[in-house]
Design a protein around this motif. Structure first.
Motif, PDB file in Angstrom:
ATOM      1  N   LEU A 197      29.671  38.688 -36.513  1.00  0.00           N
ATOM      2  CA  LEU A 197      29.383  39.862 -37.329  1.00  0.00           C
ATOM      3  C   LEU A 197      30.646  40.683 -37.620  1.00  0.00           C
ATOM      4  N   ARG A 198      31.662  40.525 -36.800  1.00  0.00           N
ATOM      5  CA  ARG A 198      32.922  41.245 -37.041  1.00  0.00           C
ATOM      6  C   ARG A 198      33.621  40.748 -38.300  1.00  0.00           C
ATOM      7  N   ARG A 251      26.347  44.544 -40.115  1.00  0.00           N
ATOM      8  CA  ARG A 251      26.956  44.959 -38.848  1.00  0.00           C
ATOM      9  C   ARG A 251      26.160  44.528 -37.631  1.00  0.00           C
ATOM     10  N   THR A 252      24.869  44.304 -37.806  1.00  0.00           N
ATOM     11  CA  THR A 252      23.990  43.936 -36.699  1.00  0.00           C
ATOM     12  C   THR A 252      23.120  42.752 -37.111  1.00  0.00           C
ATOM     13  N   ILE A 253      22.415  42.178 -36.148  1.00  0.00           N
ATOM     14  CA  ILE A 253      21.514  41.071 -36.491  1.00  0.00           C
ATOM     15  C   ILE A 253      20.359  41.576 -37.350  1.00  0.00           C
ATOM     16  N   MET A 268      17.253  38.560 -30.723  1.00  0.00           N
ATOM     17  CA  MET A 268      18.459  39.050 -30.050  1.00  0.00           C
ATOM     18  C   MET A 268      18.175  39.347 -28.581  1.00  0.00           C
ATOM     19  N   ASP A 275      20.727  43.875 -39.662  1.00  0.00           N
ATOM     20  CA  ASP A 275      21.309  43.848 -41.011  1.00  0.00           C
ATOM     21  C   ASP A 275      21.272  42.428 -41.568  1.00  0.00           C
ATOM     22  N   ILE A 287      27.137  35.920 -31.618  1.00  0.00           N
ATOM     23  CA  ILE A 287      26.588  36.572 -32.807  1.00  0.00           C
ATOM     24  C   ILE A 287      27.405  37.821 -33.131  1.00  0.00           C
ATOM     25  N   ARG A 288      27.675  38.617 -32.120  1.00  0.00           N
ATOM     26  CA  ARG A 288      28.443  39.850 -32.345  1.00  0.00           C
ATOM     27  C   ARG A 288      29.855  39.553 -32.820  1.00  0.00           C
ATOM     28  N   GLN A 289      30.426  38.462 -32.310  1.00  0.00           N
ATOM     29  CA  GLN A 289      31.764  38.079 -32.753  1.00  0.00           C
ATOM     30  C   GLN A 289      31.758  37.681 -34.226  1.00  0.00           C
ATOM     31  N   ARG A 335      24.409  35.797 -27.635  1.00  0.00           N
ATOM     32  CA  ARG A 335      24.459  37.179 -28.108  1.00  0.00           C
ATOM     33  C   ARG A 335      25.911  37.591 -28.386  1.00  0.00           C
ATOM     34  N   ALA A 336      26.808  37.196 -27.504  1.00  0.00           N
ATOM     35  CA  ALA A 336      28.218  37.525 -27.703  1.00  0.00           C
ATOM     36  C   ALA A 336      28.780  36.816 -28.930  1.00  0.00           C
TER      37      ALA A 336
END
Length: 285
Positions: free
Chosen positions: A51-52, A65-67, A36, A69, A47-49, A44-45
């Motif tokens: 994860l939602r 919720r996170t990488i 990450m 996790d 990945i976060r999208q 990175r953005a």
């Protein structure tokens, strides 16, 4: 000293009784954390999208919720029984360390860790797929890159990657085997050795060497970790040729062998992180 031996024995018994999971949590989460840090901002953005969309997987007991996790989610879902039982054989590839390297036989039909890294990278990159499917591919990809860089998931000697090789870890005794030594004891010792943690391991990756460390294919990485299983994991435990008949007495991974293995484990965690970052950039960047 007697109390110290007792404490180690108790710790070994408790940890050995816990559900098995590659690299335990710390190794997987450290590889994910390095990745990450190393990926491009756009990756990175993305990945976060993804994860939602975790609620769409309907695994409330296995958070996502996170990488970090994501790095342990494929082990967590083993507790969900038949729903994900199809993925059990994806976490490893039993390539005999005492025979010529052969990845085709254990990976027939794609049921091995290296084949699933390649498959899930392609699924993650496919924007025509639902976000739910791509998120699952992300979690599998992050986890399986970690698995492949635990050498006992890349090589064995007819003993389920060392799971059948009972051994003591220094003075620690109990229900310990060669696989659990590399999954947990050595991983935690290596990652906690200063400079410790994600930041510490990143500091050891020479900027000029990042591209070289990240290069190669899953077959290259498989061969590398298979060789480490031969030379360091089995070789370090038996103190010589690991392909000779195993001794009758339970072997002990000596303090000298532990010290020799620590930099090897650190290097594989670092490599796992930068290689995972490369795959994520290729799929999402």
């Amino acid at each position: 000293m007697k109390l110290l031996r007792l404490a180690f024995a108790l710790l070994a018994s408790v940890l050995a009784a816990a559900p098995a999971s590659a690299w335990w949590e710390w190794g997987h989460e450290t590889i994910a954390g390095i990745a990450m840090h190393e990926v491009r901002p756009g990756t990175r953005a993305a990945i976060r999208q993804l994860l939602r969309h975790a609620p769409e997987l309907a695994t409330p007991t296995c958070k996502l919720r996170t990488i970090e996790d994501a790095s342990v989610w494929p082990d967590c879902i083993k507790q969900l029984g038949e729903r994900f039982s199809y993925a059990y054989s994806w976490h490893y590839q039993n390539i005999d360390i005492c025979k010529p390297f052969d990845i085709k036989t254990p990976c027939r039909d794609g049921n091995c860790v290296s084949a699933q890294i390649d498959r899930n990278r392609k699924l993650l990159a496919d924007k025509s797929l639902p976000a739910r499917e791509r998120l699952m591919a992300l979690a599998f990809l992050v986890h399986f890159v970690g698995d492949l860089h635990q050498p006992m998931h890349a090589g064995d000697h007819g003993d389920l990657g060392g799971n059948r090789v009972k051994a003591d870890y220094g003075i620690a005794q109990g229900r310990i085997n060669l696989h659990s030594i590399w999954d947990g004891y050595l991983a935690e010792r290596a990652i906690s050795t200063p400079p410790a943690g994600v930041a510490g391991l990143i500091s050891e990756i020479a900027p000029a060497g990042r591209a070289a460390e990240a290069a190669g294919s899953t077959e290259d990485w498989s061969r590398e970790n298979w060789q480490i299983a031969h030379d360091v994991a089995y070789g370090g435990l038996y103190g010589g040729d690991p392909c000779l008949p195993a001794p009758e007495a339970k072997p002990v991974l000596s303090n000298a062998a532990i010290e020799a293995a620590i930099p090897v484990v650190r290097k594989q965690v670092e490599r796992g992180g930068v290689r995972l970052a490369r795959l994520l950039d290729e799929a999402l960047g």
